[in-house]
Write an enzyme that holds these catalytic residues in place. Structure first.
Site, PDB file in Angstrom:
ATOM      1  CG  ASP A 190      -1.938  -1.095   1.005  1.00 25.56           C
ATOM      2  OD1 ASP A 190      -1.973  -1.816   0.240  1.00 25.56           O
ATOM      3  OD2 ASP A 190      -3.098  -1.121   1.828  1.00 25.56           O
ATOM      4  CG  ASP A 217      -3.552  -4.835  -3.077  1.00 24.08           C
ATOM      5  OD1 ASP A 217      -3.285  -5.376  -4.115  1.00 24.08           O
ATOM      6  OD2 ASP A 217      -3.923  -5.188  -1.875  1.00 24.08           O
TER       7      ASP A 217
END
Length: 372
Positions: A190, A217
């Protein structure tokens, strides 16, 4: 009529060129400052930050707090960050509109804003920080620009075996007309949270000639975000033997938003084994189960780290990637091969004409951050 920020960044760009490589900090520090100094101030709305004490403030947050609330782009404030490491989280509140943060040397490696909170890190008053609270650099204001600086979260999963809540955000941005130019965004899970202030807010964000790295991600959120001529680097995981090791994108675009993430003329590089990474998986968060994630990757070079046969995966079986807005156009490289056409939705030339930085970002206000 050029704004004050445009004049500043155009001048810097002419001096710096387009390269992302950097000389050592000691050599850069010896160069004369192009943005003035406290003794020779660029203008009354420029503040100088230096951890060694020679600026107006020692920390970035002190300088942000010293600027007044502002909604006028013609009178925005500028923070010039001297060479050094600024270890503390920074928050630019919504009422600090049109703020510009510049690395003094024009070399992103010389100016590092870094912290090490993760989503599962305990907060002093109880509870944990959560994904949003883990961010090193949070931008809630509209009209924010950063250039030639590094923003990092150096919390390491390997140092915390068995830890839950391993998301560790380097940058979270929710404001409209947000631009990061020639910056480095460093993290693992992230790294870049390109978000908006709410479901009805289609925050436009531009990341030009940036370097972004991570593993899981590491570019995610619901903003209308364009990554233009960026390097997106996938990092090998030492804690995981199976594949996929991670995902580059996890968009969570609101259903009503016609434009999500666009990667154009980017280079997808990596340290992971061939085929270890997927290009994207859709994120449909519990806070918006109607989300319709959108990602277009066009005219980019996809390295061997991207699995060409299965470039997409599901985050939840309830929201299969095939039902999302994922597409590609005119990509090259080993990770862009199409051995299974059903797994790689391709745009026609006519369709791709609607997926450009101009179509995504230049609204009625004429915003064109790549010209800075």
């Amino acid at each position: 009529m050029p704004t004050r920020r445009t004049v500043l960044l155009t001048a810097a760009g002419a001096l710096l060129g387009a390269g992302l490589t950097a000389a050592p900090a000691a050599a850069a520090a010896a160069r004369p400052g192009r943005y003035g100094s406290p003794a020779d101030r660029l203008d009354p709305r420029t503040l100088y930050v230096d951890p060694a004490g020679s600026g107006d403030h020692r920390s970035v947050q002190e300088a942000v707090d010293a600027t007044p609330a502002n909604e006028d782009p013609a009178t925005g404030w500028t923070l010039v960050l001297a060479v050094g490491t600024y270890r503390a989280p920074v928050r630019v509140p919504a009422d600090r509109g049109h703020l510009t943060v510049l690395g003094a040397t024009g070399r992103a490696v010389d100016v590092v804003v870094v912290h090490d909170n993760a989503a599962g890190t305990p907060k002093p008053g109880g509870g944990t920080y959560g994904t949003t609270g883990s961010a090193t650099f949070t931008v809630l204001a509209d009209g924010f620009t950063a250039a030639d600086a590094t923003f990092a979260n150096d919390w390491l999963r390997a140092d915390h075996p068995g830890w839950t809540g391993t998301q560790a955000v380097a940058v979270k941005a929710t404001g409209d007309r947000t631009a990061f130019l020639r910056c480095r965004l460093l993290g693992h899970q992230d790294t870049l949270y390109a978000d908006s202030a709410g479901l009805a807010s289609y925050a436009r964000q531009y990341y030009g000639r940036c370097y972004v790295e991570g593993d899981v991600d590491f570019v995610f959120g619901r903003a209308t975000a364009v990554l233009d001529r960026c390097e997106l680097r996938t990092l090998a995981r030492t804690d995981l033997d199976s594949v996929p090791q991670g995902f580059v994108f996890a968009p969570s675009t609101a259903r009503a938003n016609p434009r999500g993430f666009l990667a154009t003329r980017c280079a997808f590089t990596g340290t992971a084994p061939a085929g270890a990474f997927r290009l994207a998986r859709p994120w449909v968060p519990s806070s918006d189960t109607t989300a319709w994630p959108m990602l277009t990757v066009r005219r980019s070079h996809l390295g061997a780290g991207i699995d060409p046969a299965e470039p997409y995966a599901n985050m939840s079986a309830a929201y299969p990637w095939q039902q999302q807005r994922f597409a590609e156009y005119a990509n090259t490289g080993p990770g862009a091969r199409v051995p299974v056409p059903a797994n790689r939705p391709q745009l026609t030339a006519g369709e791709a004409a609607a997926h450009t930085r101009e179509a995504y970002l230049t609204g009625t206000d004429g915003w064109r951050p790549w010209e800075c």
